[in-house]
Design a protein around this motif. Structure first.
Motif, PDB file in Angstrom:
ATOM      1  N   LEU A  65       5.511 -18.305 -42.259  1.00 30.56           N
ATOM      2  CA  LEU A  65       4.461 -18.500 -41.260  1.00 30.56           C
ATOM      3  C   LEU A  65       4.822 -17.761 -39.977  1.00 30.56           C
ATOM      4  CD1 LEU A  65       3.695 -22.317 -41.691  1.00 30.56           C
ATOM      5  CD2 LEU A  65       2.485 -20.369 -42.680  1.00 30.56           C
ATOM      6  N   TYR A 120       5.236 -17.026 -35.939  1.00 35.94           N
ATOM      7  CA  TYR A 120       5.526 -17.818 -34.740  1.00 35.94           C
ATOM      8  C   TYR A 120       4.415 -17.560 -33.729  1.00 35.94           C
ATOM      9  CZ  TYR A 120      10.117 -18.941 -36.608  1.00 35.94           C
ATOM     10  OH  TYR A 120      11.140 -19.422 -37.398  1.00 35.94           O
ATOM     11  N   ASP A 121       3.310 -18.234 -33.976  1.00 34.62           N
ATOM     12  CA  ASP A 121       2.093 -18.065 -33.186  1.00 34.62           C
ATOM     13  C   ASP A 121       1.912 -19.294 -32.301  1.00 34.62           C
ATOM     14  OD1 ASP A 121      -0.407 -17.663 -32.148  1.00 34.62           O
ATOM     15  OD2 ASP A 121      -1.445 -17.510 -34.067  1.00 34.62           O
ATOM     16  N   VAL A 153      -0.654 -20.431 -30.719  1.00 37.41           N
ATOM     17  CA  VAL A 153      -1.889 -21.140 -31.020  1.00 37.41           C
ATOM     18  C   VAL A 153      -1.740 -21.942 -32.310  1.00 37.41           C
ATOM     19  CG1 VAL A 153      -4.355 -20.897 -31.490  1.00 37.41           C
ATOM     20  CG2 VAL A 153      -3.253 -19.411 -29.807  1.00 37.41           C
ATOM     21  N   LEU A 154      -1.086 -21.340 -33.303  1.00 42.98           N
ATOM     22  CA  LEU A 154      -0.840 -22.062 -34.557  1.00 42.98           C
ATOM     23  C   LEU A 154       0.006 -23.295 -34.301  1.00 42.98           C
ATOM     24  CD1 LEU A 154      -0.775 -22.425 -37.631  1.00 42.98           C
ATOM     25  CD2 LEU A 154       1.116 -20.787 -37.706  1.00 42.98           C
ATOM     26  N   LEU A 200      -2.072 -26.012 -32.756  1.00 44.99           N
ATOM     27  CA  LEU A 200      -2.921 -26.677 -33.751  1.00 44.99           C
ATOM     28  C   LEU A 200      -2.102 -27.636 -34.623  1.00 44.99           C
ATOM     29  CD1 LEU A 200      -5.151 -23.667 -34.877  1.00 44.99           C
ATOM     30  CD2 LEU A 200      -5.844 -25.611 -33.460  1.00 44.99           C
ATOM     31  N   ALA A 228      -5.161 -25.882 -40.458  1.00 44.26           N
ATOM     32  CA  ALA A 228      -4.755 -25.257 -39.192  1.00 44.26           C
ATOM     33  C   ALA A 228      -3.990 -23.969 -39.459  1.00 44.26           C
ATOM     34  CB  ALA A 228      -3.902 -26.235 -38.382  1.00 44.26           C
ATOM     35  N   ILE A 229      -3.142 -23.986 -40.490  1.00 47.16           N
ATOM     36  CA  ILE A 229      -2.423 -22.764 -40.866  1.00 47.16           C
ATOM     37  C   ILE A 229      -3.404 -21.695 -41.325  1.00 47.16           C
ATOM     38  CG2 ILE A 229      -0.805 -21.805 -42.545  1.00 47.16           C
ATOM     39  CD1 ILE A 229       0.698 -24.470 -42.458  1.00 47.16           C
ATOM     40  N   LEU A 276      -6.421 -21.228 -40.419  1.00 49.23           N
ATOM     41  CA  LEU A 276      -7.196 -20.671 -39.312  1.00 49.23           C
ATOM     42  C   LEU A 276      -6.481 -19.504 -38.632  1.00 49.23           C
ATOM     43  CD1 LEU A 276      -8.617 -23.879 -37.572  1.00 49.23           C
ATOM     44  CD2 LEU A 276      -9.896 -22.163 -38.854  1.00 49.23           C
ATOM     45  N   ARG A 277      -5.160 -19.598 -38.492  1.00 52.56           N
ATOM     46  CA  ARG A 277      -4.404 -18.576 -37.772  1.00 52.56           C
ATOM     47  C   ARG A 277      -3.693 -17.601 -38.699  1.00 52.56           C
ATOM     48  NH1 ARG A 277      -5.891 -17.477 -33.040  1.00 52.56           N
ATOM     49  NH2 ARG A 277      -3.837 -16.559 -32.685  1.00 52.56           N
ATOM     50  N   ALA A 278      -3.469 -17.989 -39.955  1.00 45.61           N
ATOM     51  CA  ALA A 278      -2.803 -17.110 -40.923  1.00 45.61           C
ATOM     52  C   ALA A 278      -3.568 -17.179 -42.240  1.00 45.61           C
ATOM     53  CB  ALA A 278      -1.340 -17.523 -41.108  1.00 45.61           C
TER      54      ALA A 278
END
Length: 312
Positions: free
Chosen positions: A178, A180-181, A183-184, A187, A263-264, A266-268
């Motif tokens: 995953l 290192y965001d 925003v993530l 969430l 949530a994961i 949405l960003r990835a």
């Protein structure tokens, strides 16, 4: 029947417990002085400040306990890490990736986050029973605050501690693929906060009418472990028989894992895993799943507060 823990032998817990009681009593004195200066129609505001001050003292006490008990906290975090890398590594070769949509460790990560927040949430219920046995609960009930405030403070403290512990595990996000965001992570923190609240409230609801820790542990084995394994955190719910999928649809932890997994996604999007709970063949919207998780915790807390308000 508060969930505050029994004072530790080294005096650390006793000091924080004394501080919580002193803060509540100081608030009572402030309320009395405010009531002498204003009429009866304006007593609600000082009363609210008094209750909020007691609530703050209870939450602060739980955070102090977390900061001082570093070894138990590290051991709690080690458990899901071992599951993630040992169990995840062993089963990665056995579970087909096509049924998951991602690698098994990536699929397992939301379940490990749920396991991480589960342990401190359960400890809130255990402390409720040990406080009753030690007599500390009776001392706390002498503070001039509402019983519901004491219960809410314990729930808020347990929720925050569980979320903080879960946040530590986010450092392993890169090890499971995953990004290192920020925003993530925000969430995921929001999802863990909802899950921690639901688990803490459920722990209080189970413990509020019990007087022996042994009974509580037996009840946990009958309730918590099936909820965890039927959450979809370890294997896809679609692979289970139909009647088991219906049980999973009534499991609040399944919605917690779903919220983290989505949530994961949405960003990835490339790490989007297979769906979890389905209603009539379709997955519920993410806001609805989050709302159901919040509602389940609120209902459990309201039920516990009703039982808690009864005189002993």
């Amino acid at each position: 029947m508060s969930t505050l823990a029994r004072p530790e032998p080294d005096g650390a817990g006793a000091g924080t417990a004394t501080g919580a009681r002193a803060e509540a009593r100081a608030g009572a004195g402030a309320e009395a002085r405010a009531g002498a200066d204003v009429g009866g129609g304006t007593e609600a505001l000082p009363r609210l400040r008094h209750e909020l001050r007691a609530l703050h003292g209870l939450v602060h006490r739980d955070l102090l306990r977390l900061a001082r008990q570093r070894t138990p906290t590290a051991l709690m975090l080690l458990h899901p890490v071992l599951y993630l890398f040992i169990l995840g590594g062993g089963l990665a070769a056995l579970v087909p990736t096509a049924s998951l949509g991602v690698g098994y460790r990536t699929y397992l990560f939301p379940g490990m986050l749920m396991m991480t927040v589960q342990t401190p949430a359960i400890m809130v219920g255990i402390r409720l029973i040990t406080d009753r046995q030690s007599g500390y609960l009776r001392e706390l009930l002498m503070a001039p605050v509402g019983r519901a405030t004491l219960l809410l403070g314990s729930c808020a403290g347990g929720t925050l501690v569980a979320t903080v512990q879960g946040a530590v595990l986010l450092a392993l996000a890169g090890a499971v693929g995953l990004p290192y965001d920020p925003v993530l992570f925000a969430l995921l923190l929001g999802g863990m906060l909802l899950a921690s609240f639901a688990l803490t409230a459920l722990s209080l609801a189970l413990a509020v009418g019990l007087s022996r820790p042994e009974t509580f542990h037996t009840l946990l084995g009958l309730v918590m472990m099936p909820l965890l394994f039927l959450s979809g955190g370890f294997f896809p719910l679609a692979s289970l028989p139909g009647w088991v999928q219906h049980l999973a649809a009534a499991n609040p932890l399944a919605y917690g894992v779903d919220v983290l997994r989505r949530a994961i996604a949405l960003r990835a999007p490339e790490q989007a895993a297979a769906g979890g709970v389905e209603w009539a063949g379709r997955q519920p919207p993410l806001p609805l799943e989050a709302g159901l998780l919040l509602a389940s915790g609120a209902l459990a807390l309201l039920w516990a507060a009703r039982r808690f308000s009864r005189p002993e």
